[in-house]
Structure formats: C-alpha cells, structure tokens
Design an enzyme around this catalytic site. Structure first.
Site, short mmCIF file in Angstrom:
data_model
loop_
_atom_site.label_atom_id
_atom_site.label_comp_id
_atom_site.label_asym_id
_atom_site.label_seq_id
_atom_site.Cartn_x
_atom_site.Cartn_y
_atom_site.Cartn_z
N ASP A 129 -14.08 2.55 -6.13
CA ASP A 129 -13.04 2.11 -5.21
C ASP A 129 -13.27 0.66 -4.77
O ASP A 129 -14.38 0.11 -4.91
CB ASP A 129 -13.05 3.06 -4.00
CG ASP A 129 -11.73 3.14 -3.27
OD1 ASP A 129 -10.84 2.31 -3.54
OD2 ASP A 129 -11.59 4.04 -2.42
N MET A 130 -12.25 0.03 -4.20
CA MET A 130 -12.33 -1.36 -3.73
C MET A 130 -11.23 -1.52 -2.70
O MET A 130 -10.06 -1.45 -3.06
CB MET A 130 -12.10 -2.26 -4.94
CG MET A 130 -12.40 -3.71 -4.80
SD MET A 130 -11.07 -4.66 -4.04
CE MET A 130 -11.57 -6.30 -4.46
N ASN A 131 -11.60 -1.67 -1.44
CA ASN A 131 -10.61 -1.49 -0.38
C ASN A 131 -10.27 -2.70 0.47
O ASN A 131 -9.78 -2.53 1.58
CB ASN A 131 -11.04 -0.33 0.53
CG ASN A 131 -10.74 1.01 -0.11
OD1 ASN A 131 -9.61 1.30 -0.44
ND2 ASN A 131 -11.77 1.80 -0.34
N ASP A 170 -2.25 5.79 -3.11
CA ASP A 170 -2.62 6.73 -2.05
C ASP A 170 -1.42 7.55 -1.61
O ASP A 170 -1.57 8.48 -0.80
CB ASP A 170 -3.21 5.98 -0.85
CG ASP A 170 -4.68 5.65 -1.09
OD1 ASP A 170 -5.28 6.24 -2.00
OD2 ASP A 170 -5.23 4.80 -0.36
N TRP A 212 0.86 -1.18 0.00
CA TRP A 212 0.00 0.00 0.00
C TRP A 212 0.91 1.25 0.00
O TRP A 212 1.92 1.28 0.70
CB TRP A 212 -0.91 0.00 1.23
CG TRP A 212 -1.69 1.28 1.31
CD1 TRP A 212 -2.78 1.63 0.57
CD2 TRP A 212 -1.40 2.40 2.17
NE1 TRP A 212 -3.19 2.91 0.90
CE2 TRP A 212 -2.36 3.40 1.88
CE3 TRP A 212 -0.43 2.66 3.13
CZ2 TRP A 212 -2.38 4.62 2.53
CZ3 TRP A 212 -0.44 3.89 3.78
CH2 TRP A 212 -1.41 4.86 3.48
N ARG A 230 -10.38 -3.21 7.07
CA ARG A 230 -10.97 -1.87 7.15
C ARG A 230 -12.42 -1.97 7.64
O ARG A 230 -13.30 -1.24 7.19
CB ARG A 230 -10.91 -1.16 5.79
CG ARG A 230 -10.80 0.34 5.90
CD ARG A 230 -11.03 1.05 4.58
NE ARG A 230 -10.69 2.46 4.68
CZ ARG A 230 -11.11 3.38 3.84
NH1 ARG A 230 -11.85 3.07 2.83
NH2 ARG A 230 -10.77 4.63 4.00
N CYS A 265 -10.09 2.41 -8.87
CA CYS A 265 -9.30 2.68 -7.67
C CYS A 265 -9.37 1.45 -6.79
O CYS A 265 -10.38 0.73 -6.79
CB CYS A 265 -9.90 3.89 -6.94
SG CYS A 265 -9.08 4.30 -5.39
N ASP A 289 -15.48 12.59 -2.35
CA ASP A 289 -14.97 11.25 -2.07
C ASP A 289 -15.79 10.61 -0.96
O ASP A 289 -16.90 11.04 -0.63
CB ASP A 289 -13.46 11.37 -1.74
CG ASP A 289 -12.68 10.13 -2.11
OD1 ASP A 289 -12.73 9.15 -1.36
OD2 ASP A 289 -12.01 10.14 -3.17
N ASP A 290 -15.23 9.59 -0.37
CA ASP A 290 -15.86 8.77 0.66
C ASP A 290 -16.50 9.62 1.77
O ASP A 290 -15.89 10.59 2.23
CB ASP A 290 -14.75 7.89 1.26
CG ASP A 290 -15.29 6.76 2.10
OD1 ASP A 290 -16.52 6.72 2.33
OD2 ASP A 290 -14.48 5.92 2.52
N LYS A 294 -15.62 7.68 -9.10
CA LYS A 294 -14.40 6.97 -8.64
C LYS A 294 -14.88 5.66 -8.03
O LYS A 294 -15.61 5.65 -7.04
CB LYS A 294 -13.69 7.83 -7.60
CG LYS A 294 -12.41 7.21 -7.04
CD LYS A 294 -11.70 8.24 -6.16
CE LYS A 294 -10.53 7.70 -5.39
NZ LYS A 294 -10.01 8.69 -4.42
C1 DGJ Z 1 -8.96 4.61 -0.95
C2 DGJ Z 1 -8.64 5.53 -2.07
O1 DGJ Z 1 -7.44 5.19 -2.68
C3 DGJ Z 1 -8.60 6.96 -1.55
O2 DGJ Z 1 -8.23 7.83 -2.58
C4 DGJ Z 1 -9.92 7.31 -0.97
O3 DGJ Z 1 -10.89 7.31 -1.98
C5 DGJ Z 1 -10.29 6.33 0.12
N1 DGJ Z 1 -10.21 4.97 -0.32
C6 DGJ Z 1 -11.67 6.58 0.64
O4 DGJ Z 1 -12.08 5.66 1.53
#
Ligand code: DGJ
Length: 731
Positions: A480-482, A550, A201, A445, A528, A368-369, A478
């Site tokens: 995203d996938m975290n 990030d 990361w 997370r 993302c 964003d989020d 955007k």
């Molecule tokens: C991960 C992304 O890479 C960030 O830019 C941001 O959007 C966060 N998630 C938000 O939770």
C-alpha cells in the site's frame, strides 16, 4: 521484420500488425521527422517528403535559410527540442554549464535488432525476436556532446509501438535535463477527441471524452505517483470513433510517478501528442559519461474503435508486461479483514473469520493494516514492521499455521514507503523522511514519506519486510501507499541533485519490488495506493494485480472498473464483495450483484463473514464456484463493453469472449428499474457469426449473428441494482 530502412528515401517503416509508423530523415542536417502513424500501408509508392510537407515553401530548410523558424515551427518532429524555434510542446529542455537552454538534435546512425532490450532499472514491455523488432535512432547535439537514442519497438501481432529515450553525456561539461519526455507524435488533423481517466479517492478512473480543439490540453500528476485524479493514459480519437469503429490512438506511460501528457492542436491542422515524466519537480544532472533513461510509452493504434484499443492493451499487458508467475493463473479467492474489522482485531477474531470463510470455500485470509507496532489507528507505527503480539497473540507464525491448518493461505499488508512521526523508526531517524531542513513537512493521514533515495533507508525497511515474510508461510502481500510526495528535500542527496528526488523515489520503489518478487517468487503481490491511486503499467510489471478502489459499492464500481478496464486487463483489477450498507456510500445492493461485479476483477471478499446476513453467507459457496467456473475466461478472454451506466444512467453490460470464440460470459446490471420495463434487448459483440451458442442456463440456442445483430432480451429482473450472467457455449 517489423522494421525496415529504405536507404534511397531515408525512411524507417515500422509495421505492427495492422499499423504502420513511419519516420523520415530529411535535409543535410538530418532532421528526424514523423511521416505517418495509422492503419498499415504497403511499402513504397508514397512520398514521405510530401507527407512531411518539406517541399512546400516556406517550410524547406535548405531552400529557405532566411526563414528557418518557419521550418522548425511546422516540421513534424519525432523528438522536438526547446529553444530553436519549434514553439509547440517540446520533449527536451536542458540547461548547460553556461546557463543556456537550447538543444538541437540530428540523426547520426541507427540499429535494427530482433526482440526488445530491457530498460535498466525501469519496468517496460518485453518480447523476443518472434514478437517484436526494435529500432534505435542514434541522434546527437554536437554542441552539447549529448547523445540521444530514440528507441522504438514494433510488435508483430499487436497494434503496438513502444517508445523510450536514452541519454548519454559524451561532452566535457555537465548537462542538466530539465524536461526529457518519452514520446512525441504529430498526428495529421486538428479534429480529434481526447479520452482520459479522472477522479478522486473512491472515484478513480471515470472516463472523460472532450474535443481536443486548438491549443494545449495537459493531463498530469505532480503527486509523486499518478494519483486518484488522473491516470497516465490518453487516447486521441477521431470524433466519429465509437466503441466499435473509427481511429483511436492510445498512449499509456509505463511509470508510477509524476507524468505529463500534452495534446496540442496546432496552427496548421496537426495535433501533437507528447508524453513522459512531468518536468515539474524534475531535473537530472548528467555528468560527463552520465546516462539517463526516459521510461516507456506504449502507443496503441486501433481502426476498430475504442474497444479495439482496449483489447490490444489487454493482450499486450497480459502477454508482454506482467511477469509474475500468477499472470496466467487463477488467483486464490481471498478474504481481507479491512472493511471487516479495520484496526480492531486480534488472533481470535481473524481465526473466527478464517474458520467461517474456509467452510464457505474461500482460499486465503489477508491480514490488512494494524498488525504491527502499536497500530490501533492510523496515527502511528508506520515503519515499525514488527508484529504486535498484544493483538497477534501467539505470534505471526502461530496465526499463519492455524490459518493453513484450515486449508487456507495467508496474506499480509505493508506500507513500506512510509513512516509515522509516532514510530520508533522516526524517533531513531527523523532525517529519513522526505523533508526540507527548517520547514515542517505537511502530514497526510498523519504520515510522512520515507526518503527512498537513501539506500540505507531502503535496506532497513526492506530488511524488516524480509524478516516478516521469512517468519511464516506468507503467500500474498498487499503493498500500500497512502499519501503523495511533498516538501521535496533529501538529506542524502547533494544540492545539485535535489531535483532528482521524485524520479529516484520511483526507481527505488521499483528496486524494492524487484527484490521482493525475486526473493519471494511464490508471493502474489497486489499493488495498492489508498485504493487505486497508483494503477499504472509500471506497477503491473511487478504486481499482476492492483487494488482498484476503496469504493467497493457494486454500482460505483461499474464506472470505476469500466474506466480501469479501458486500458488494464480484468485480471489486474482488484475487486471484492463487501458488506452493506456500503461503507463509502451507504448504499445497499444485493449480495448477488456485488458478486457479479467483483467477478470482473480478481474476486474476493472484504467483510466479516461471521456477521453478515445468513442469506448472503449462504450465497458464498455458489459465488466461489462461479469464480472457478468463469475465471479462466474472464482472465484471458477478449473484453467488450456493451452498455454504459455512466452514460445511460439505467443499466450496464459487458462481456468476455474466449479467444477461440467458443465461450462467452455476459454480465448485465439493471441499475435502475423503469416502470413497465419487463425486459431490455442488448446486442452482443465479438462472437462468431456462424457459430451456434447455447445459453447454459435456459438451454436456448442462438447463432452468433442473431446475438450480435438482433440481440438478446434481458428478462426476469425486477427492482434496482439487480444483475444477471449469461454463459454461452458453442454447440
Ligand atoms: C488503503 C487501502 O486501499 C485499503 O484497502 C486498506 O488497506 C487501507 N489503506 C489500510 O490502511
């Protein structure tokens, strides 16, 4: 025609620009052999048998029945199968109804067609009859009744051959695919280096170069996505290959899930490269009549070094992979509120940023989020895609309209594949996440992954997205996938299909992205994944750009963006100017330098423009102007790496040259100042020797040959982290 069949010799010759790829059919049993891959050779006057060594005892199958295994274990196979005696890396492993694992393929027939057929449900490169020719080799295992079609496409003007594989069970019994890779190439020689992209990361795609040596080197992911740690790319290069010369074979998997690449130095001075879906967490049940497609591998050959490979990937992806209407367009200069506010924002705060940003020339605000459910931190609400009107007072439409009134577009963040245990969605459907009954799935997370193999889950989530996107004038998403996938279990799939979860998940993401881009073609979608954990060609098929990392620190980004651009065009690399001290590293760099580095990507801002120092803010209009001046060139030109700070620890430099060589932009970053170093000479690349170029800033003129062979002095920089641009135009 880029593909020819020479019936007398039983060989297929694929010619792609300066590259040839040759396949031979041998023996009465119709083995499919690899003859050659490399610099283009003329038709005829070469001996495929001798190149495949099949006349050399003991490797002659028909003459040496008593030692058949010597043949299997040496023959350069186009698609080696497990269990018959090829003990190197194989591509196909099955299980049949009797519990056996053996398969063996023989060539049956072929088809050569202009253009390139689509891969149903999968992203892939595309081209019409003028661009490319496709060869399909129909093969079978008659015992299993399994048809395997090896699909190759040769691009006419690019050094690119693509490969994918179709399976069809024509038998009466089910067959389980346990390993179904997409390509295998046996390169001559065991003396290669491997280039691959690794990290973590905030440290994605650092370039690694190591000797291939003997034995296997595996590059893979079993995270359900490629991940930060390893990109689905390997290059196998001759040890003398440099940035500008030498032979390079690049392999990139057009897939956004678990991948596997193996480079194996063998016993007889050959190196096998195999790539495809990771067999770990993969099994696919092929019922009689059932079909399966193994995704595409792009193979690029360059005899002009690593840089040559890079430029071919860039041209291929810009011209034949990215479909978005934005692919050849300037993207709006956006400001994203993530690093500006994190979860702590409301309508007023966003509008204050937008007001200031629009006055400075910024063109889009991205929320964003944190705008939905009760999401005031990252512990809850994923899955509840309903606007939080306590924060977004007046509602989404009001906010978007106000932003539009300022002359700016509006974009929004989603993480559609996830669910928080603390969400209305999870409370209503606890069985909709990927999990195994009786086991507590691990959180990351504080979130779980939705079971996208279940169409009802997809319908529900997509329905919520669609509603939001239809509510207001939204021009950017955007996606995203975290977190990675673990605890693979689906309440939706039957036990015999649980091994399909990882691949079905990826297919479902593709279906959702296809729907999103079809329903809202005007929306620019940026991929993302916790920064750049899912930066692969599969995503680029749907999204013309991907958030790269990030880590927005300009100096770290030199290394991250350099590794990313090894394969992926600059136009796809999400890059923003952010605040200092940098949130990840605590490092302070000049605002100007942050701008130069972000220019080598999509360009935008990620800061609270109302709170940054006045001197920085005042630089924004000039940076935006610079973006508009140079973006056509950066987006469409040829990219050359000149100096690598990752190696020399002192400075970095790259340049982009327009296709007609009439314009170039050089970026030089002095990372560390050295005492008594007033200047440093760098040698430019890619220019026309005889053209005279003017340095737009100084008015000095130089021939291309002087700039490339004698070089140009970088002067006037004092201090660490300083940078400069040199814009050259043909006189
Ligand atoms: C991960 C992304 O890479 C960030 O830019 C941001 O959007 C966060 N998630 C938000 O939770």
């Amino acid at each position: 025609m880029g593909v020819k069949y020479f019936a007398d010799k039983r060989i297929f010759k694929l010619d792609a620009n300066n590259t040839s790829y040759i396949i031979g059919i041998v023996d009465d049993e119709n083995f499919i052999g690899h003859v050659y891959f490399g610099r283009r050779i003329a038709d005829g006057h070469f001996s495929p048998e001798s190149l495949m060594r099949i006349n050399e005892y003991p490797f002659v199958p028909s003459k040496n029945k008593r030692d058949r295994l010597s043949f299997y274990d040496t023959f350069p196979q186009e698609y080696p199968t497990h269990g018959i005696g090829d003990f190197r890396e194989t591509c196909l492993e099955i299980r049949d109804v009797n519990g056996h694992a053996v398969s063996k393929l023989q060539y049956v027939s072929h088809r050569i067609t202009g253009g390139k057929p689509k891969l149903e449900g999968l992203p892939a490169t595309f081209g019409n009859e003028d661009d490319c020719t496709t060869l399909e080799l129909f093969c079978e295992d008659p015992v299993l009744g399994l048809e395997v079609v090896l699909v190759y496409t040769a691009f006419e003007k690019l050094d690119v051959i693509t490969r994918s594989v179709r399976f069809r069970n024509n038998g009466r019994d089910p067959v389980w695919l346990k390993k179904a890779l997409s390509c295998c190439v046996d390169l001559d020689g065991a003396d290669f280096d491997i280039i691959s992209l690794h990290g973590s990361w905030a440290r994605e795609r650092h370039v690694q170069r190591i000797p291939a040596g003997l034995g296997k080197k595996i590059f893979s992911s079993n995270r359900g996505e490629p991940g930060h740690q390893c990109n689905p790319f390997v290059a196998v290069v001759r040890p003398d290959a440099t940035e500008d010369s030498g032979e390079v074979y690049g392999f990139n998997f057009v897939y956004s899930g678990n991948f596997y690449a193996c480079v194996e130095g063998g016993q007889f001075e050959t190196t096998r490269v195999a790539m495809g879906i990771n067999p770990t967490d993969f099994e696919w049940l092929l019922e009689p009549g059932g079909e399966f497609i193994a995704p595409e591998v792009v193979m690029v050959f360059s005899y002009q070094g690593i840089g040559g490979m890079t430029r071919t990937f860039h041209d291929l992806y810009r011209g034949h992979l990215i479909r978005s209407p934005y692919r050849n367009k300037k993207r709006p200069v956006l400001i994203n509120n993530w690093e500006a506010t994190y979860f702590d924002f409301d309508t007023e705060k966003l509008l204050a940023i937008a007001r200031e940003a629009s006055a400075l020339g910024i063109e889009m605000l991205v929320m964003d989020d944190g705008w939905f459910g009760k999401r005031n931190n990252d512990n809850c609400s994923l899955g509840d895609w309903v606007v939080n009107e306590e924060k977004i007072k007046g509602g989404l439409k009001y906010l978007v309209d106000e932003v539009n009134r300022l002359g700016m577009d509006f974009g929004i963040w989603f993480e559609p594949e996830m669910v928080s245990p603390d969400s209305d969605l999870y409370r209503a459907h606890p069985d909709w996440c990927i999990h195994i009954e009786g086991r507590t799935p691990g959180l990351s997370r504080n979130q779980l992954v939705l079971d996208l193999t279940n169409p009802e889950v997809v319908e529900t989530v997509y329905g919520m997205l669609k509603k939001i996107l239809s509510e207001a004038n939204i021009r950017y998403v955007k996606w995203d996938m975290n977190r990675p996938l673990t605890d693979l279990g689906s309440n939706y799939l039957p036990p015999e299909r649980q091994g399909e979860i990882s691949h079905r998940y990826v297919l479902a993401v593709y279906r959702m992205l296809e729907r999103l881009t079809t329903d809202f073609p005007h929306i620019l979608v940026e991929g993302c994944s916790g920064g750049g954990a899912r930066f692969d060609p599969g995503i680029l098929y749907y999204c013309p750009q991907i958030w790269c990392s990030d880590d927005t620190d300009a100096i770290e980004r030199l290394i991250i963006q350099r590794g990313t651009a090894m394969v992926y065009p600059l136009s796809t690399i999400g890059a923003h100017v952010s605040d200092c001290p940098n949130h990840v590293l605590g490092r302070t760099t000049p605002f100007e330098t942050r701008g130069y580095v972000a220019l080598a990507g999509t360009f935008g801002y990620e800061l609270d423009v109302t709170r940054i120092p006045k001197e920085d803010r005042e630089m924004i209009p000039e940076q935006v102007k610079m973006y508009h001046r140079y973006n056509d060139l950066i987006r469409e030109g040829d990219y050359y790496r000149i100096a690598d700070y990752g190696e020399n620890r002192l400075y970095d430099a790259w340049m982009v040259v327009s296709k007609d060589k009439r314009e170039a932009l050089v970026t030089y970053i002095q990372v560390m100042q050295r005492p008594n170093y007033k200047s440093r000479r760098i040698r430019l690349k890619g220019l026309d020797e005889n053209t005279v170029y003017r340095d737009e800033q100084t008015g000095e003129t130089y021939t291309g040959s002087a700039l490339m062979y004698a070089g140009i002095n970088m002067t006037g920089l004092h201090g660490d982290f300083k940078g400069k641009l040199i814009h050259l135009t043909a006189v």
